[in-house]
Design a protein around this motif. Structure first.
Motif, mmCIF file in Angstrom:
data_model
loop_
_atom_site.group_PDB
_atom_site.id
_atom_site.type_symbol
_atom_site.label_atom_id
_atom_site.label_comp_id
_atom_site.label_asym_id
_atom_site.label_seq_id
_atom_site.Cartn_x
_atom_site.Cartn_y
_atom_site.Cartn_z
ATOM 1 N N ALA A 177 41.999 24.479 61.559
ATOM 2 C CA ALA A 177 42.409 25.820 61.962
ATOM 3 C C ALA A 177 43.856 25.773 62.420
ATOM 4 O O ALA A 177 44.243 24.883 63.181
ATOM 5 N N VAL A 178 44.658 26.717 61.946
ATOM 6 C CA VAL A 178 46.068 26.787 62.315
ATOM 7 C C VAL A 178 46.303 28.110 63.038
ATOM 8 O O VAL A 178 45.967 29.177 62.522
ATOM 9 N N SER A 179 46.862 28.042 64.243
ATOM 10 C CA SER A 179 47.082 29.245 65.040
ATOM 11 C C SER A 179 48.344 29.975 64.585
ATOM 12 O O SER A 179 49.143 29.456 63.791
ATOM 13 N N ASP A 220 40.641 31.249 70.079
ATOM 14 C CA ASP A 220 40.024 32.558 69.923
ATOM 15 C C ASP A 220 40.245 33.040 68.491
ATOM 16 O O ASP A 220 41.250 32.691 67.849
ATOM 17 N N ARG A 221 39.333 33.850 68.004
ATOM 18 C CA ARG A 221 39.431 34.347 66.639
ATOM 19 C C ARG A 221 40.779 35.016 66.391
ATOM 20 O O ARG A 221 41.416 34.811 65.342
ATOM 21 N N GLU A 222 41.247 35.832 67.329
ATOM 22 C CA GLU A 222 42.480 36.581 67.132
ATOM 23 C C GLU A 222 43.710 35.683 67.086
ATOM 24 O O GLU A 222 44.779 36.104 66.624
ATOM 25 N N ASP A 223 43.584 34.437 67.528
ATOM 26 C CA ASP A 223 44.726 33.515 67.520
ATOM 27 C C ASP A 223 44.821 32.699 66.237
ATOM 28 O O ASP A 223 45.818 32.008 66.014
ATOM 29 N N ILE A 224 43.788 32.736 65.398
ATOM 30 C CA ILE A 224 43.769 31.923 64.183
ATOM 31 C C ILE A 224 44.494 32.642 63.050
ATOM 32 O O ILE A 224 44.168 33.784 62.714
#
Length: 242
Positions: A177-179, A220-224
């Protein structure tokens, strides 16, 4: 059923393998039954004594049995759900595993599996179709590897299930996962056998089936911003925008 050395090897493998841990959970309810059969066969009405098995099953026999199980599972429609209910090994002259299964209608929508395709289930696959509230997909134009990442928001971060297709082995891979700020986090990792996963036109049912694997990110989902499937050597097989 394992001796001390085999049990130690298995436990060492289990500590780092999420797929085997998930499968072990499926069989957890069978432990009392197996213990009763192994230690006190006379306690089961009509049970025959468990014979001593002097040798491990021949690779050809074991492989043939597993292939037959895979063929039968893939003949079922994608609406059939399979749950392992019992397993035993009782045959004189060589062991054989027997599985009792039940099936029922299961209208699971979404995902990239076409209606009518064979659809055997696993814990990760069940979660992919039943619990993932959001899914993103991509296919790399060069590697032709296709991936869909299902996401579910959690208090601790983001629960994910990866569906991976058209990936060949042998190789080891990770889902990263990359933010939005460039931070990277490994979500999960796995090994791809020589025959691969989700190979279109494959005659081997195991190679034809996609891979489904659980994972979790602290983000958090919104940060991915995106997900990447990479080999252990650093090659990017596919990028999935989030």
């Amino acid at each position: 059923m394992l001796d001390d050395a085999q049990a130690s090897d298995f436990e060492a493998h289990l500590a780092g393998c999420a797929r085997c841990a998930a499968h072990l959970d499926e069989f957890a309810g069978m432990e009392p039954m197996l213990a009763m059969l192994a230690e006190a066969p006379s306690a089961v009405p009509g049970a025959r004594p468990v014979p001593h098995v002097p040798e491990k099953p021949a690779p050809r026999l074991l492989g043939g049995l597993m292939d037959e199980v895979a063929r039968k599972r893939h003949r079922r429609s994608r609406r059939s759900r399979y749950w392992v209910a019992a397993a035993a090994a009782l045959i004189v002259g060589g062991p054989v595993a027997a599985f009792a299964v039940t099936s029922g209608d299961d209208d699971r929508g979404g995902g990239s599996v076409a209606v009518g395709e064979p659809h055997p289930t696993s814990p990760a696959e069940d979660s992919f179709f039943e619990h993932m509230t959001e899914k993103v997909s991509a296919t790399d134009p060069t590697t032709r590897v296709g991936a869909t990442v299902g996401m579910e928001e959690k208090a601790w971060g983001t629960h994910t299930v990866l569906e991976l297709k058209n990936v060949k082995g042998p190789q080891k891979c990770t889902l990263v996962a990359v933010s939005k700020t460039g931070e990277e986090e490994i979500v999960t990792s796995w090994s791809v056998p020589q025959w691969g996963y989700g190979i279109e036109g494959a005659t081997n049912p195991t190679a034809k089936a996609p891979l489904y694997v659980h994972g979790g990110a602290a983000m958090d989902r919104e940060d991915i911003a995106r997900f990447e499937v990479r080999t252990f050597d650093g090659e990017r097989l596919v990028e999935i925008g989030a």
